[in-house]
Write a protein that holds these residues in place. Structure first.
Motif, PDB file in Angstrom:
ATOM      1  N   LYS A  98       0.824  -1.213   0.000  1.00 52.79           N
ATOM      2  CA  LYS A  98       0.000   0.000   0.000  1.00 52.79           C
ATOM      3  C   LYS A  98       0.854   1.257   0.000  1.00 52.79           C
ATOM      4  O   LYS A  98       0.459   2.287  -0.550  1.00 52.79           O
ATOM      5  N   GLU A 149       1.431   3.163  -5.349  1.00 52.96           N
ATOM      6  CA  GLU A 149       1.116   4.424  -6.011  1.00 52.96           C
ATOM      7  C   GLU A 149       2.372   5.044  -6.621  1.00 52.96           C
ATOM      8  O   GLU A 149       2.349   5.554  -7.755  1.00 52.96           O
ATOM      9  N   GLU A 175      -1.393  -0.715 -17.111  1.00 47.42           N
ATOM     10  CA  GLU A 175      -2.788  -1.164 -17.015  1.00 47.42           C
ATOM     11  C   GLU A 175      -2.978  -2.102 -15.832  1.00 47.42           C
ATOM     12  O   GLU A 175      -3.970  -2.002 -15.103  1.00 47.42           O
ATOM     13  N   GLU A 206      -2.869  -0.025 -12.575  1.00 50.98           N
ATOM     14  CA  GLU A 206      -4.083   0.750 -12.343  1.00 50.98           C
ATOM     15  C   GLU A 206      -5.245  -0.148 -11.942  1.00 50.98           C
ATOM     16  O   GLU A 206      -6.049   0.206 -11.069  1.00 50.98           O
ATOM     17  N   GLU A 207      -5.339  -1.321 -12.584  1.00 51.99           N
ATOM     18  CA  GLU A 207      -6.393  -2.267 -12.215  1.00 51.99           C
ATOM     19  C   GLU A 207      -6.221  -2.736 -10.770  1.00 51.99           C
ATOM     20  O   GLU A 207      -7.192  -2.815 -10.007  1.00 51.99           O
ATOM     21  N   ILE A 220      -4.558  -1.128  -8.308  1.00 57.38           N
ATOM     22  CA  ILE A 220      -4.772  -0.008  -7.386  1.00 57.38           C
ATOM     23  C   ILE A 220      -6.260   0.237  -7.188  1.00 57.38           C
ATOM     24  O   ILE A 220      -6.731   0.505  -6.069  1.00 57.38           O
ATOM     25  N   GLU A 221      -7.034   0.150  -8.264  1.00 58.21           N
ATOM     26  CA  GLU A 221      -8.482   0.335  -8.152  1.00 58.21           C
ATOM     27  C   GLU A 221      -9.095  -0.726  -7.242  1.00 58.21           C
ATOM     28  O   GLU A 221      -9.930  -0.423  -6.378  1.00 58.21           O
ATOM     29  N   ALA A 222      -8.680  -1.976  -7.417  1.00 55.05           N
ATOM     30  CA  ALA A 222      -9.202  -3.042  -6.563  1.00 55.05           C
ATOM     31  C   ALA A 222      -8.719  -2.878  -5.122  1.00 55.05           C
ATOM     32  O   ALA A 222      -9.465  -3.150  -4.173  1.00 55.05           O
ATOM     33  N   ASN A 232      -7.996  -0.041  -3.537  1.00 57.14           N
ATOM     34  CA  ASN A 232      -8.756   1.045  -2.917  1.00 57.14           C
ATOM     35  C   ASN A 232     -10.179   0.622  -2.612  1.00 57.14           C
ATOM     36  O   ASN A 232     -10.759   1.038  -1.611  1.00 57.14           O
ATOM     37  N   ALA A 233     -10.745  -0.220  -3.487  1.00 57.90           N
ATOM     38  CA  ALA A 233     -12.107  -0.700  -3.235  1.00 57.90           C
ATOM     39  C   ALA A 233     -12.150  -1.597  -2.011  1.00 57.90           C
ATOM     40  O   ALA A 233     -13.131  -1.588  -1.252  1.00 57.90           O
TER      41      ALA A 233
END
Length: 903
Positions: A489, A493, A890, A893-894, A896-898, A900-901
């Protein structure tokens, strides 16, 4: 009274039939409603609004079925019952006169009960009573028939509605299935949701392919497991993964390459490789053994010749209940001495490999130390302390503490280790574990129980040296997982920002360097070249037939010319008669056609086919739309096809038959073919004569410098050759003079007599030229062949107008023109062969070549090294870097999105 009983029986019959028919109709209607399809299963594939609308349509369709109204039928029966009741009450209350009056009134109101009047009149005659009785029975029968017909009509109408509904339901089912199939074909099926750790593992795989040296581009965390050889490193990993998945050896180095293990929780304990869909059930010993064998085979296959270890990563995914999510990398154990059989640089190679993984500033170092050996014998702690001197990302693990407790007299030594006061290194945490009793066949659950029992009963634990949160591999896995996700974590980023900047720089470089070109990586360029090559294979079928036959004829004659002149024509020309000439020719051509000729023609056909294919490729490369970067690849495909393409084996037999028949025919059918044969003979003799004169010319044997400097004087060897040629020409002239005086054919003999050889040599010696007999004989062969060709050229010109005499069988002109017939046989054989091979190319070989080209392209596509060698340059390298950076971006980003969710 009997009549009344029959009447009552008729009443119940009618009523029962009507009520039963109505009940049967309603029951059948209920059955068809229940038979309508249940479309609730479609909610998973279609929107809920669509499903509701379809359900409403089916309901309306069922309600639209117009069945007969059975309620009216029941009312009519009820009315009939009431009339019967009124009639019987009238019989009991009224007088006969009143009954008679009521009967008349009833007859006027309803003809159905006219028989009541006749029943009152007891004075009627027997004939009249009988007539009334028959009339009542007839009316009763008619009423029954009418009710029966009405019920049959209801049944027929109902059956028609059922048939119509079934047809509509079938049509609707067909439409639904077609729509479902179109949805599956036109849309991508829903992807199975990946776990967070699997997504992260894919990111690491992309990074590994992009940057194998772990430079600044790759700073994502991994749990790097490092330890001395036989320190228990593999056992710790197996306790964390809950399965014995790694190859084991008694003191032998088994880990020969990095093994990346992605751990995640799942309902079943299974393992899979990154590049294989096969699953290994880790609860079955057979699958475990197969998995260990496969890992060992992959390790040995990755090690190059002359080496002991490899840097190639083996990616493995392990899922199971209760497993902590993390990514571990198992590295070869650190060794102190290189044993026999190891490469000379094995020790340094292992150190470099370990340092490359530990140099990642976000890598978590799981340092494994054997607790049963002296601390001074440790090699791994020194390496770890250099890479992480402050211990911000190191977790220290002391193994075999059960053996250490049994053999150690100073318990304070273990306490110092677990407090970080003994080894010259620092760590985030210190753990003590037990990984078994020394038996490699013990199952994991038995080892866990042994570990828990040991720490529960341990004296060091009771004395407070072992703390509860510092023991067991279970607590270790929790701690490592927490540390792993914390660092993920904190760093992901930043890693994504780094790749954004890298991508921007690469895109800017591409725009500046290749402004008008589209970005195409190596795979895209290969696919583009594949399509262009296959297009040229198709264009082979567009080549005109005459072009095929002309090329084949030229190649066939070029291949056979030397044999025809030296082995057939020259020997046959020594004969004094036409019969001797033809016999010699027939024998030699027959042997040639049965053995060598078909095989030579197939070889020529193979060469012509591939040459035409190459010509098409080269012509396409010269076009403006061609990309020169793919030229090497295309030429490599052509060369591979030359080696791989095999001609149809049946062609040999068919060619042998037609060639033998063509060569046996000596009858020239018409003047046109005679003149064609004469032209063919003249052309090839002139060509061969020019070649022989060029070979005889001294300049043909000069070096490149003399050919470029024609003014330089002749050498002694050249002068000797020239004088020798002159003497041999004198021999030929002498033969011709002798032929004129003796009228024989002495000049046609190709052999130089001994007397002639002696004369030539003596004449040269008088000129102070000394040459060997072999030198004179070799020159004689060329001089005589030139003389022979000139003589046959003259004969060819003379025989061109001799067809009339040939056809009549006359030879009084002094010419027999057997040479024209000989070359006509050759010309006809070449034409027939060229036509047959052309048909074979068009019908069979082009399709076979197309299949072989596809196979070659498939092989090249799977060979990354070959593609890299054939498709290279700054443009390709830059496009490859852009492709990989975008893929990593890609994936990041995929992930990181998961991530954060999940937070």
């Amino acid at each position: 009274m009997a009549f009344l009983l029959r009447l009552l029986r008729l009443r119940y019959l009618i009523f029962g039939t009507a009520v039963g028919g109505g009940y049967a109709a309603r029951k059948k209607y209920k059955e068809i409603q229940d038979a309508l399809p249940d479309i609730s299963w479609m909610k998973e594939y279609m929107p809920e609004e669509t499903v509701n609308a379809l359900s409403k349509h089916l309901s309306d369709l069922a309600n639209s079925v117009s069945l007969p109204d059975t309620t009216n039928l029941q009312d009519r029966v009820r009315l009939l019952q009431e009339r019967f009741s009124n009639y019987f009450s009238t019989l009991s209350e009224n007088t006969p006169e009143d009954a008679n009056a009521n009967g008349n009134e009833q007859k006027q109101s309803d003809g159905l009960f006219a028989w009541t009047k006749s029943y009152k009149n007891v004075q009627l005659t027997s004939e009249e009573q009988e007539h009334l009785k028959k009339t009542a029975q007839l009316r009763e029968h008619e009423r029954q028939e009418k009710i029966h017909q009405e019920m049959m009509g209801i049944q027929i109408k109902y059956q028609r509605e059922i048939d119509r509904l079934e047809k509509e339901i079938k049509a609707m089912k067909k439409q639904i299935l077609l729509r479902q199939e179109r949805n599956f074909q036109g849309k991508k099926q829903r992807k199975i949701k990946k776990s967070l750790i699997d997504m992260y593992s894919e990111v690491l795989d992309e990074l590994n392919d992009y940057d194998t040296n772990y430079n600044i581009q790759d700073h994502l965390p991994r749990v790097v497991v490092i330890g001395d050889q036989s320190s228990g490193k593999t056992s710790v990993l197996e306790m964390i993964t809950q399965a014995r998945i790694f190859p084991r050896g008694a003191g032998e180095m088994m880990t020969r390459s990095p093994v990346k293990v992605t751990l995640s929780e799942g309902p079943y304990h299974i393992a899979t490789f990154k590049d294989s869909p096969k699953e290994y059930d880790l609860t079955k010993e057979a699958d475990l053994a197969a998995l260990r064998k496969e890992i060992e085979l992959r390790m040995r296959a990755s090690v190059k010749d002359g080496q002991t270890i490899s840097s190639e990563v083996i990616s493995l995914s392990v899922k199971g209940p209760g497993l902590q999510r993390m990514v571990l990398v198992d590295l070869p154990g650190i060794i102190s001495t290189e044993t026999i059989g190891m490469a000379s640089d094995t020790k340094s190679s292992i150190t470099r490999l370990a340092n490359s993984y530990m140099s990642n500033p976000n890598a978590i170092i799981l340092c494994i130390q054997d607790g049963s050996v002296d601390a001074e014998r440790s090699n791994v702690t020194e390496l770890v302390s250099k890479m992480d001197p402050h211990g911000k990302r190191t977790i220290f693990v002391l193994t075999k503490v059960d053996m250490a407790e049994a053999n150690l007299h100073d318990s304070g030594r273990i306490k110092k280790i677990l407090e970080g006061k003994l080894f010259p290194m620092k760590a985030l945490g210190y753990f003590a574990v037990v990984t078994g009793k020394g038996n490699a066949d013990d199952p994991i659950d038995l080892i866990q129980k042994y570990e828990e029992d040991f720490f529960r009963d341990s004296k060091l634990f009771r004395d407070g040296i072992f703390k509860a949160n510092q023991t067991t591999t279970r607590n270790l896995s929790y701690a490592v997982s927490d540390c792993f996700w914390k660092m993920v974590k904190e760093s992901v980023e930043q890693q994504a920002d780094t790749f954004k900047a890298t991508k921007f720089n690469l895109e800017t470089e591409w725009k500046n360097s290749f402004t008008k070109l589209r970005e195409q990586d190596r795979d895209e360029l290969f696919e583009k070249a594949r399509g262009e090559i296959l297009d040229e294979v198709v264009n082979l079928s567009l080549i005109p037939s005459q072009q095929w036959e002309d090329n084949l004829s030229k190649y066939i004659w070029s291949e056979m010319s030397k044999f025809i002149f030296d082995d057939v024509f020259l020997p046959a020309a020594q004969a004094d008669s036409i019969g001797g000439f033809n016999t010699t020719v027939d024998v030699k051509l027959q042997q040639w056609a049965e053995k060598e000729l078909p095989r030579q023609c197939v070889s020529i056909a193979h060469q012509v086919l591939l040459d035409e294919f190459q010509n098409l490729i080269e012509r396409e490369q010269k076009s403006r739309s061609s990309d020169p970067i793919t030229n090497d690849l295309k030429m490599h495909v052509v060369e591979a096809c030359r080696t791989r393409h095999q001609w149809d084996s049946k062609a040999l037999d068919s060619l042998r038959v037609i060639q033998t028949q063509a060569l046996q025919d000596r009858n020239v059918p018409d003047k046109q073919q005679w003149e064609t044969a004469a032209k063919f003979m003249e052309a090839i003799i002139r060509q061969e004569l020019e070649h022989q004169e060029l070979e005889l010319n001294s300049k043909a044997n000069q070096g490149a410098w003399r050919r470029l400097n024609p003014f330089q004087g002749t050498t002694l060897e050249e002068k000797n050759r020239q004088q020798c040629v002159k003497e041999l020409e004198k021999v030929l002239f002498g033969r011709l003079q002798l032929d004129r005086t003796t009228k024989n054919n002495y000049s046609i003999r190709s052999v130089l007599d001994f007397d002639e050889l002696t004369t030539v040599k003596k004449n040269l010696q008088t000129q102070k030229i000394d040459v060997s007999n072999s030198f004179i004989s070799d020159l004689w062969q060329r001089v005589y062949k030139i003389h022979f060709l000139k003589r046959n050229l003259y004969t060819c010109l003379e025989c061109r107008r001799f067809f009339y005499y040939y056809q009549k069988g006359f030879s009084d002109q002094g010419l027999d023109c057997r040479e024209i017939v000989f070359f006509w046989r050759l010309k006809r054989m070449i034409d027939i062969t060229s036509n047959a091979i052309r048909q074979q190319i068009s019908n069979i070989e082009t399709r076979r070549l197309e299949r072989e080209v596809k196979e070659v392209l498939d092989d090249f596509s799977a060979d990354e090294t070959l593609k890299s060698n054939l498709l290279k340059g700054k443009r390709v390298d830059l496009a490859e870097d852009l492709k990989r950076v975008r893929q990593v971006q890609e994936k990041l980003e995929e992930f990181i999105e998961a991530l954060n969710a999940e937070k």
